[in-house]
Motif scaffolding. Structure first.
Motif, short mmCIF file in Angstrom:
data_model
loop_
_atom_site.label_atom_id
_atom_site.label_comp_id
_atom_site.label_asym_id
_atom_site.label_seq_id
_atom_site.Cartn_x
_atom_site.Cartn_y
_atom_site.Cartn_z
N THR A 109 1.13 -1.30 0.25
CA THR A 109 0.25 -0.07 -0.42
C THR A 109 0.78 1.20 -0.36
O THR A 109 1.79 1.00 0.39
N LEU A 110 0.33 2.24 -0.41
CA LEU A 110 1.13 3.98 0.05
C LEU A 110 1.87 3.92 1.23
O LEU A 110 2.89 4.03 1.65
N VAL A 111 0.92 3.22 2.28
CA VAL A 111 1.33 3.86 3.32
C VAL A 111 2.99 2.77 4.18
O VAL A 111 3.60 3.36 4.51
N ASN A 112 3.22 1.85 2.80
CA ASN A 112 3.89 1.11 3.10
C ASN A 112 5.07 1.47 2.38
O ASN A 112 6.53 1.92 3.41
N ALA A 113 4.73 1.97 1.41
CA ALA A 113 6.01 2.27 0.54
C ALA A 113 6.39 4.18 1.09
O ALA A 113 7.67 4.27 1.60
N LEU A 114 5.38 5.38 2.45
CA LEU A 114 5.79 5.99 2.14
C LEU A 114 6.43 6.08 3.76
O LEU A 114 7.58 6.31 4.09
N LEU A 115 5.68 4.93 4.63
CA LEU A 115 6.79 4.18 6.12
C LEU A 115 8.93 3.73 5.24
O LEU A 115 9.12 3.79 5.97
N TYR A 116 8.86 3.13 3.91
CA TYR A 116 10.19 2.54 3.56
C TYR A 116 11.04 4.11 3.81
O TYR A 116 12.47 4.01 3.60
N HIS A 117 10.50 4.94 2.75
CA HIS A 117 10.89 6.78 2.39
C HIS A 117 11.02 7.09 3.76
O HIS A 117 12.07 8.61 3.59
#
Length: 302
Positions: A109-117
């Motif tokens: 999800t977008l949240v998973n991607a944001l947490l990596y960023h």
């Protein structure tokens, strides 16, 4: 803690599963069936069958076990970041990406991607949607604002509540218009018969959408839609309600439609006040390639 729902029935109401689906908006018909079969639904203190016909005087108690906590982890997924400062990230979300994890979409999800960023995302009460202050549907593309800290979250949520920010969408819809613009003011709530759908309902939440006709083609039109409120599926429901469903919409549109990757709806423009500086920010992104390709084809058929 589990959730509990309690009902005292005053008249004969038909099947148990259908009654509960009408009464409990948060649960699907299949989930209610599972609860009945696992003896989480008691009628007059006893377990019952899905097909039981509810009678006047029945007392119904529904217990929904607490959901297991979602383990939200960072994932190295590319992000199209349009803007970022110490308070806010503006992301151009692609079609096909879910905004935050859920039981049906635990990752990617977008949240998973944001947490990596970044590690700097505003916490959320639920835990599984850090930074998220508003959403767009999985198959809707375009701009989202993300809060990086608590004060920014509060500021952005207040702007949404006060309707002071700007959210403008592009949509390819079925049919043509006699008017150049219009306003749709119709309350939205859960569809009484289809649990995955929203609908115009008498006791729904206030919902207002403004639209402007930009271009018209053979059987289709290109609209600019401005949100005054932000209800679930608002533009899709409102446009279907006036007889112009969004092209490609699998839930609210016809089967014969433009071929793509879901509804042709794009969050093109996003404007808001920067939480710390008070600066007025506005961003605009181009439609995805499939949207642009279908527009070109429609123009060529004129």
């Amino acid at each position: 803690m589990p959730n509990r729902y309690e009902f005292q029935i005053e008249d004969n109401r038909g099947r148990l599963d259908k009654l509960l689906a009408e009464q409990i908006n948060d649960l699907s018909r299949s989930k209610i069936k599972d609860l009945i079969q696992s003896q989480q639904v008691l009628v007059n203190g006893k377990s019952s069958k899905v097909s039981y016909h509810v009678q006047a005087g029945d007392h119904i108690l529904v217990t929904v076990p607490a959901l297991k906590a979602l383990n939200v982890v960072p994932e190295n997924i590319p992000l199209d970041i349009v803007y970022e400062d110490q308070d806010v990230i503006v992301v151009n979300k692609p079609q096909g990406m879910v905004v935050h994890p859920s039981a049906g979409h635990p990752d990617q999800t977008l949240v998973n991607a944001l947490l990596y960023h970044t590690k700097d995302l505003a916490s959320s009460p639920e835990g599984f949607r850090p930074g998220i202050v508003h959403r767009i549907d999985k198959d809707t593309s375009g701009l989202l604002m993300i809060a990086k800290n608590g004060p920014a979250r509060i500021s952005l949520e207040r702007q949404l509540a006060r309707k002071s920010n700007k959210r403008q969408y592009l949509a390819i819809v079925h049919g043509n218009f006699n008017e150049d613009s219009g306003l749709i003011d119709a309350p939205i709530g859960r569809d009484h018969y289809h649990r995955k759908k929203m609908a115009i309902v008498e006791n729904g939440k206030n919902a207002v959408t403004h639209f402007t006709v930009l271009e018209q083609f053979k059987g289709y039109s290109l609209l600019s839609c401005q949100l005054e409120t932000g209800r679930t599926h608002q533009i899709r429901v409102h446009l279907a309600y006036i007889g112009h469903p969004v092209a490609g919409d699998p839930l609210y549109g016809p089967h014969h439609t433009l071929q793509g990757q879901g509804q042709f709806l794009h969050a093109q423009t996003l404007g808001f006040t920067q939480p710390t500086t008070g600066e007025q920010l506005e961003f605009k992104v181009a439609v995805p390639p499939i949207f642009r390709k279908r527009l070109t084809e429609l123009r060529e058929t004129q």
